[in-house]
Design a protein around this motif. Structure first.
Motif, PDB file in Angstrom:
ATOM      1  N   GLY A  77      16.089  22.725 -16.276  1.00 52.64           N
ATOM      2  CA  GLY A  77      16.103  21.381 -16.832  1.00 52.64           C
ATOM      3  C   GLY A  77      17.458  20.765 -16.585  1.00 52.64           C
ATOM      4  O   GLY A  77      17.797  20.354 -15.480  1.00 52.64           O
ATOM      5  N   PHE A  78      18.275  20.730 -17.624  1.00 47.76           N
ATOM      6  CA  PHE A  78      19.657  20.286 -17.499  1.00 47.76           C
ATOM      7  C   PHE A  78      20.554  21.479 -17.796  1.00 47.76           C
ATOM      8  O   PHE A  78      20.688  21.884 -18.956  1.00 47.76           O
ATOM      9  CB  PHE A  78      19.950  19.144 -18.473  1.00 47.76           C
ATOM     10  N   PRO A  79      21.155  22.085 -16.778  1.00 45.21           N
ATOM     11  CA  PRO A  79      22.017  23.251 -16.995  1.00 45.21           C
ATOM     12  C   PRO A  79      23.114  22.944 -18.008  1.00 45.21           C
ATOM     13  O   PRO A  79      23.765  21.899 -17.954  1.00 45.21           O
ATOM     14  CB  PRO A  79      22.610  23.512 -15.601  1.00 45.21           C
ATOM     15  N   GLY A  80      23.295  23.874 -18.950  1.00 47.50           N
ATOM     16  CA  GLY A  80      24.300  23.691 -19.982  1.00 47.50           C
ATOM     17  C   GLY A  80      23.789  22.945 -21.203  1.00 47.50           C
ATOM     18  O   GLY A  80      24.495  22.845 -22.212  1.00 47.50           O
ATOM     19  N   MET A  81      22.556  22.416 -21.103  1.00 47.76           N
ATOM     20  CA  MET A  81      21.986  21.655 -22.231  1.00 47.76           C
ATOM     21  C   MET A  81      20.681  22.291 -22.703  1.00 47.76           C
ATOM     22  O   MET A  81      19.807  21.614 -23.248  1.00 47.76           O
ATOM     23  CB  MET A  81      21.746  20.204 -21.820  1.00 47.76           C
ATOM     24  N   TRP A  87      14.265  18.723 -27.650  1.00 47.21           N
ATOM     25  CA  TRP A  87      14.316  17.331 -28.094  1.00 47.21           C
ATOM     26  C   TRP A  87      14.270  16.367 -26.913  1.00 47.21           C
ATOM     27  O   TRP A  87      13.737  15.257 -27.042  1.00 47.21           O
ATOM     28  CB  TRP A  87      15.577  17.100 -28.943  1.00 47.21           C
ATOM     29  N   LEU A  88      14.805  16.775 -25.779  1.00 48.50           N
ATOM     30  CA  LEU A  88      14.742  15.919 -24.591  1.00 48.50           C
ATOM     31  C   LEU A  88      13.304  15.728 -24.115  1.00 48.50           C
ATOM     32  O   LEU A  88      12.996  14.738 -23.443  1.00 48.50           O
ATOM     33  CB  LEU A  88      15.582  16.524 -23.461  1.00 48.50           C
ATOM     34  N   ALA A  89      12.432  16.674 -24.439  1.00 46.36           N
ATOM     35  CA  ALA A  89      11.038  16.581 -23.995  1.00 46.36           C
ATOM     36  C   ALA A  89      10.307  15.422 -24.668  1.00 46.36           C
ATOM     37  O   ALA A  89       9.348  14.903 -24.103  1.00 46.36           O
ATOM     38  CB  ALA A  89      10.307  17.891 -24.286  1.00 46.36           C
ATOM     39  N   PHE A  90      10.748  15.001 -25.853  1.00 44.67           N
ATOM     40  CA  PHE A  90      10.064  13.904 -26.546  1.00 44.67           C
ATOM     41  C   PHE A  90      10.240  12.567 -25.820  1.00 44.67           C
ATOM     42  O   PHE A  90       9.241  11.878 -25.563  1.00 44.67           O
ATOM     43  CB  PHE A  90      10.527  13.815 -28.001  1.00 44.67           C
ATOM     44  N   PRO A  91      11.477  12.168 -25.468  1.00 48.70           N
ATOM     45  CA  PRO A  91      11.577  10.936 -24.660  1.00 48.70           C
ATOM     46  C   PRO A  91      10.927  11.082 -23.289  1.00 48.70           C
ATOM     47  O   PRO A  91      10.377  10.111 -22.748  1.00 48.70           O
ATOM     48  CB  PRO A  91      13.090  10.703 -24.530  1.00 48.70           C
ATOM     49  N   LEU A  92      10.943  12.303 -22.737  1.00 50.97           N
ATOM     50  CA  LEU A  92      10.268  12.538 -21.462  1.00 50.97           C
ATOM     51  C   LEU A  92       8.762  12.317 -21.605  1.00 50.97           C
ATOM     52  O   LEU A  92       8.125  11.685 -20.745  1.00 50.97           O
ATOM     53  CB  LEU A  92      10.551  13.958 -20.977  1.00 50.97           C
ATOM     54  N   CYS A  93       8.186  12.802 -22.700  1.00 53.04           N
ATOM     55  CA  CYS A  93       6.761  12.610 -22.961  1.00 53.04           C
ATOM     56  C   CYS A  93       6.444  11.133 -23.153  1.00 53.04           C
ATOM     57  O   CYS A  93       5.424  10.632 -22.663  1.00 53.04           O
ATOM     58  CB  CYS A  93       6.353  13.408 -24.196  1.00 53.04           C
ATOM     59  N   PHE A  94       7.330  10.424 -23.832  1.00 52.51           N
ATOM     60  CA  PHE A  94       7.139   8.979 -24.029  1.00 52.51           C
ATOM     61  C   PHE A  94       7.143   8.245 -22.691  1.00 52.51           C
ATOM     62  O   PHE A  94       6.299   7.373 -22.445  1.00 52.51           O
ATOM     63  CB  PHE A  94       8.235   8.441 -24.942  1.00 52.51           C
ATOM     64  N   LEU A  95       8.091   8.575 -21.816  1.00 55.31           N
ATOM     65  CA  LEU A  95       8.159   7.952 -20.493  1.00 55.31           C
ATOM     66  C   LEU A  95       6.919   8.274 -19.674  1.00 55.31           C
ATOM     67  O   LEU A  95       6.401   7.427 -18.937  1.00 55.31           O
ATOM     68  CB  LEU A  95       9.418   8.413 -19.752  1.00 55.31           C
ATOM     69  N   MET A 128       7.780  18.966 -18.798  1.00 55.68           N
ATOM     70  CA  MET A 128       7.588  19.107 -20.245  1.00 55.68           C
ATOM     71  C   MET A 128       7.333  20.561 -20.623  1.00 55.68           C
ATOM     72  O   MET A 128       7.759  21.023 -21.687  1.00 55.68           O
ATOM     73  CB  MET A 128       6.440  18.205 -20.703  1.00 55.68           C
ATOM     74  N   ALA A 129       6.646  21.301 -19.743  1.00 59.47           N
ATOM     75  CA  ALA A 129       6.428  22.739 -20.003  1.00 59.47           C
ATOM     76  C   ALA A 129       7.754  23.490 -19.988  1.00 59.47           C
ATOM     77  O   ALA A 129       7.960  24.431 -20.769  1.00 59.47           O
ATOM     78  CB  ALA A 129       5.478  23.314 -18.954  1.00 59.47           C
ATOM     79  N   ILE A 130       8.665  23.073 -19.108  1.00 54.87           N
ATOM     80  CA  ILE A 130       9.988  23.703 -19.055  1.00 54.87           C
ATOM     81  C   ILE A 130      10.750  23.422 -20.349  1.00 54.87           C
ATOM     82  O   ILE A 130      11.339  24.333 -20.953  1.00 54.87           O
ATOM     83  CB  ILE A 130      10.782  23.186 -17.837  1.00 54.87           C
TER      84      ILE A 130
END
Length: 313
Positions: free
Chosen positions: A18-22, A28-36, A84-86
Motif C-alpha cells: 500500500g503505502f510503505p511506512g504507513m 483507515w485509508l481504505a475508507f476514503p478509497l472505498c468512497f472514491l 481495498m483487500a490489501i
C-alpha cells in the motif's frame, strides 16, 4: 514464500504494498478509497445511463464520453478491489498469472482511454473548424469504428507486455512497489537483462501515448486559431465546449507522464512519491471525469436534474 525457477515460475507470488511506512494507517485509508471507488462507479454509470436514455445526447461528443466512462469503470474494477483487500484484509499476495492479467488490463485500458481522448479532440476540431461537415464526417457507424479501433489498438499494443515479462527469470525480491501490477514495476525484479522490456515500453509511450498527446495538442492549436477568428460570444461558446475535454486530457496525461518519468529516472528509494502518482493516475480520472462533465456540460446537468426531480416527486 514464492518459489522462483530460472526462466519461469512454478507457484510464484508477487507481494503488493500500500503505502510503505504507513501500514498502521492502511485500515483507515481504505475508507476514503472505498468512497472514491463508489463515486467512480456511480458517476460513470450515471453518465452512461443518461447518454443512453436521452436521445438528444446521441451525438459524437457524448458517445465518445460514454466510451470514456466505460473504460474508467473497467480501470476502477481492475485495480481498486484488490487495493481495498490489501488495506482492509492485508491480502498483499497476488499470483504471477493474475498479476500479468491485471497488468494487461491496466495498460491496455490506458491505451484505449488515450485513443478515445484523441477521438474527442478530433470531434471538437471538426465541430469548430468544419461545423458544416461535422455530422457527415462523424457518423454513428464511424464513431463505432473508432471505438473498435481504440479497443484493438490498446489490446494489440499492450499484449506483448505480459509476454515479455513471462520470459524473464525472477530470483530476487518479489515485493512490488505499488498496490497493483505495472510493467515498469514488475520488470525491475527480474534477474536477467530487461533491455527489450525497456525498449518496447519506450516505443509504446512514444508512438502511442506521446503521439496521441501531440495530436491532441495540434488539434487544439487549430481550434484556438479558428476560435480567434470568431466573434467574442461565438469564441466563448466554442472554447467552452472544449473545457471539459481539456480537463480530462490533463487528468490523464499529466499523472501518466509524471509516473513514467519517476519510474525511469527518479530516485524513489524511501519515498512514496511514485506510489502516490500511480494511485493518482488510476484513481483520479475515473472519479473526476463524470463530475467535470456533469458540471460543465449543460445537457447532462439538466438531464441529471430532471432525473432527481422526477425521483423526488
Amino acid at each position: 514464500m514464492s518459489s522462483f525457477h530460472q526462466g519461469n515460475f512454478t507457484t510464484a507470488l508477487f507481494i503488493l504494498v500500500g503505502f510503505p511506512g504507513m501500514e498502521a494507517s492502511h485500515f483507515w485509508l481504505a475508507f476514503p478509497l472505498c468512497f472514491l471507488f463508489l463515486l467512480a462507479i456511480v458517476g460513470n454509470c450515471t453518465i452512461i445511463y443518461i447518454i443512453r436514455a436521452e436521445r438528444s445526447l446521441h451525438e459524437p461528443m457524448y458517445l465518445f464520453l460514454c466510451m470514456l466512462a466505460a473504460i474508467d469503470i473497467m480501470i476502477t474494477l481492475s485495480t481498486v478491489p484488490k487495493m481495498m483487500a490489501i488495506f482492509w484484509f492485508t491480502s498483499t499476495s497476488i499470483a504471477f498469472d493474475a498479476c500479468l492479467v491485471q497488468m494487461f488490463c491496466i495498460h491496455s485500458l490506458s491505451g484505449m482511454e488515450s485513443t478515445i481522448l484523441l477521438a474527442m479532440a478530433f470531434d471538437r476540431y471538426i465541430a469548430i473548424c468544419y461545423p458544416l461537415n461535422h455530422s457527415s464526417i462523424l457518423t454513428t457507424p464511424r464513431i463505432a469504428q473508432i471505438g473498435l479501433v481504440a479497443v484493438f489498438r490498446g489490446a494489440a499494443l499492450m499484449a506483448p507486455l505480459p509476454v515479455l515479462i513471462k520470459r524473464l527469470p525472477f530470483c530476487r525480491s518479489n515485493v512490488l512497489s505499488h498496490s497493483y501490477c505495472l510493467h515498469q514495476d514488475v520488470m525491475k525484479l527480474a534477474c536477467a537483462s530487461i533491455k527489450i522490456n525497456i525498449i518496447y515500453g519506450l516505443v509504446v509511450i512514444i508512438f502511442a501515448i506521446g503521439l496521441d498527446s501531440l495530436l491532441i495538442s495540434l488539434s487544439y492549436y487549430f481550434i484556438l486559431k479558428a476560435a480567434l477568428s470568431l466573434s467574442q460570444e461565438a469564441r466563448a461558446k466554442a472554447l467552452g465546449t472544449c473545457l471539459s475535454h481539456l480537463c480530462a486530457v490533463f487528468l490523464f496525461y499529466v499523472p501518466f507522464i509524471g509516473l513514467s518519468m519517476v519510474h525511469r529516472f527518479g530516485k524513489t528509494h524511501g519515498s512514496n512519491i511514485h506510489t502516490v502518482m500511480a494511485n493518482v493516475h488510476l484513481l483520479v480520472p475515473p472519479v473526476l471525469n463524470p463530475l467535470i462533465y456533469g458540471v460543465k456540460t449543460k445537457q447532462i446537468r439538466h438531464r441529471i436534474g430532471r432525473a432527481f426531480c422526477s425521483t423526488r416527486s
